[in-house]
Design an enzyme around this catalytic site. Structure first.
Site, mmCIF file in Angstrom:
data_model
loop_
_atom_site.group_PDB
_atom_site.id
_atom_site.type_symbol
_atom_site.label_atom_id
_atom_site.label_comp_id
_atom_site.label_asym_id
_atom_site.label_seq_id
_atom_site.Cartn_x
_atom_site.Cartn_y
_atom_site.Cartn_z
ATOM 1 N N HIS A 19 0.819 -1.211 0.000
ATOM 2 C CA HIS A 19 0.000 0.000 0.000
ATOM 3 C C HIS A 19 0.853 1.261 0.000
ATOM 4 O O HIS A 19 2.083 1.214 0.095
ATOM 5 C CB HIS A 19 -0.956 0.006 1.198
ATOM 6 N N SER B 288 1.501 4.203 -5.071
ATOM 7 C CA SER B 288 2.127 5.432 -4.574
ATOM 8 C C SER B 288 3.484 5.150 -3.924
ATOM 9 O O SER B 288 4.386 4.631 -4.565
ATOM 10 C CB SER B 288 1.168 6.131 -3.600
ATOM 11 N N ASP C 99 -5.391 12.735 -10.849
ATOM 12 C CA ASP C 99 -4.529 12.656 -9.664
ATOM 13 C C ASP C 99 -3.878 14.017 -9.417
ATOM 14 O O ASP C 99 -3.103 14.502 -10.236
ATOM 15 C CB ASP C 99 -3.454 11.594 -9.873
ATOM 16 N N HIS D 5 -6.023 9.810 -7.211
ATOM 17 C CA HIS D 5 -4.992 9.019 -6.530
ATOM 18 C C HIS D 5 -5.572 7.803 -5.797
ATOM 19 O O HIS D 5 -4.903 6.773 -5.698
ATOM 20 C CB HIS D 5 -4.265 9.921 -5.526
#
Length: 504
Positions: free
Chosen positions: A231, A305, A452, A480
């Site tokens: 994540h 990310s 984003d 995002h």
């Protein structure tokens, strides 16, 4: 700020106006240019005022937190407001800085190690100082150019010959933070008074193993392949398990072992207060928690990310094991020559602007150590209350797993991970991508939301420039977060196709 939005609203209206004669359209074009310029000037002016105030507020909170720490924990806690000192303390832990790179010397049970940290932890100038310095430098440049026309800077003879003396500095903050590891003092593996102490956030303290929280699904025995999900910043494994895992086909669940982790310092994983959350620490914990105990030899990686940085580093570290890399909104910024990579990335991720709001939040998290700690104190320590109020107000319509990921971390973990991973790897990513291009045969796929506002789409195309075989897919009308949350079924099918193609 409202005036700025009104100006932009007027511009949008003018853009949608009916077709006009050429003369009127010319006037309208000039009007739009004036309004756009006015909006930018107003935004920059208001941003300067707000962030100048935040500079002062952060300094005030610095002393406030030190006083409270002294009262509650009986220690005057170090912070990164202190300047670097050229000294070697009796603790045996020093920070050495050379040519823009910083490393800390630490001792494990068997050997010395150099932990790489980002200089952005302790080298963050205030907005006023930065503007003043740039203004003075610009005036000097203009003055010199006015006298001699052009100026060419030549490297000194010492630089050419490589005889320039290295300068090493010692940062007392990091020295104090790690004193317990070598000096025999009491370390602080548990959370501090300003962190949440609920059972969810501290569940790791009751475990005998210091490993990450791992959510594993799929066949108990080794299947045809394994998949590791990583994540992003201030998130958790729920970002994957609540979206993608329920939408994978039965065939995929019976074929692949799926591993979703909570990164060190987030979710239900350990949150040691004496950790610097360096790249090595994050990678070691992933290996110790997934690759080694589950005997993972060949695997796919899906990362979002900040997790993309860890995915690239992991792939380079295990070049023969990674079958495919799927990166969502990778934060890869091309660093101009002659610019310190860590500082450049920090200014790209957190440009100290009020709008958009996600950029404003990133700026606070990155530039202000004590303001961000105060926010963690209010939000993270009391996350159960905020979760209850959110459910009450929205009548359970909001996806609560996003709240869990956003709230369940410590300030120490978020602060160091942000600087040491996103900023600190600014000079490393180019090398990682070169290795993936030249030495790895894995399939590379990149997804990016067109809307984003945190990580620009250009970052994904920057990766493709370094790794030409990478496929880039820009998703319309997604940002995002919604690049996964709003299209979990479609993305689950896309991932299955990638894994099938890479395993063939």
């Amino acid at each position: 700020m409202s005036l700025y939005l009104c100006l932009w609203g007027l511009i949008s209206y003018l853009k949608g106006a009916v077709v006009m004669p050429i003369s009127e359209r010319a006037v309208m074009g000039k009007t739009m240019m004036v309004l756009t310029l006015t909006g930018r000037v107003l935004h920059d002016a208001v941003s300067f005022i707000v962030f100048s105030f935040l500079d002062i507020l952060d300094l005030v909170l610095c002393f406030a937190f030190k006083a409270v720490d002294l009262i509650i924990e009986a220690e005057w806690k170090p912070c990164y407001c202190t300047s670097a000192k050229e000294a070697i303390t009796s603790s045996g832990k020093i920070l050495v800085s050379e040519q823009g790179e910083s490393k800390i010397v630490c001792l494990t049970s068997t050997k010395l190690r150099l932990e790489e940290i980002s200089d952005t932890l302790y080298a963050r100038t205030s907005l006023v100082s930065e503007i003043s310095k740039s203004t003075v430098n610009e005036l000097k440049r203009i003055k010199v150019e006015g006298k001699s026309g052009t100026v060419t800077v030549q490297p000194s003879e010492k630089m050419k010959k490589g005889n320039m003396r290295s300068t090493f500095t010692v940062n007392s903050t990091i020295v104090e933070m790690l004193q317990g590891k070598i000096g025999g003092q009491h370390s602080h593996p548990i959370s501090r008074w300003s962190d949440c102490d609920c059972k969810f956030c501290t569940s790791w303290t009751t475990s005998s193993k210091e490993t990450l929280f791992v959510r594993a699904e799929g066949p108990k025995e080794k299947g045809e392949g394994d998949v590791l999900f990583i994540h992003g910043f201030i998130s958790s494994s729920a970002f994957w398990t609540e979206t993608l895992f329920p939408n994978f086909s039965h065939a995929a669940k019976s074929t692949y072992r799926l591993f979703a982790i909570d990164l060190l310092g987030f979710g239900r994983s350990p949150k040691p207060a004496d950790s610097l959350y360096t790249l090595r620490e994050h990678l070691d914990m992933i290996e110790r928690s997934v690759l080694e105990p589950y005997e993972v030899k060949s695997f796919h990686i899906v990362a979002h990310s900040l997790g993309c940085i860890l995915a690239l580093a992991l792939a380079v570290k295990h070049p023969g094991s990674v079958k495919s890399l799927t990166l969502l909104a990778p934060p890869y910024y091309i660093v101009p020559k002659g610019v310190l990579a860590t500082q450049h990335v920090m200014r790209q991720v957190a440009p100290r602007r009020l709008w958009p709001l996600i950029t404003f939040g990133a700026s606070i998290a990155c530039w202000y150590e004590h303001i961000s700690r105060a926010i963690c104190l209010v939000i993270c320590k009391n996350h159960r209350l905020w979760e209850f109020l959110t459910k009450l107000v929205t009548r359970n319509r909001i996806k609560t797993f996003l709240i869990e990921g956003f709230f369940c971390h410590t300030h120490n973990a978020a602060w160091h991970t942000l600087h040491n991973i996103i900023c600190g790897t600014g000079s490393k990513l180019e090398g990682y991508l070169d290795s993936i291009r030249d030495h790895l045969k894995c399939d590379v796929n990149i997804f990016h939301g067109k809307n984003d506002e945190l990580i620009p789409v250009e970052c994904s195309y920057n990766v493709q420039q370094k790794v030409p075989r990478a496929r880039v897919k820009v998703i319309e009308n997604e940002d995002h977060i919604t690049i996964v949350v709003n299209r979990q079924k479609a993305f689950a099918r896309e991932l299955e196709e990638i894994w099938k193609r890479s395993s063939g």
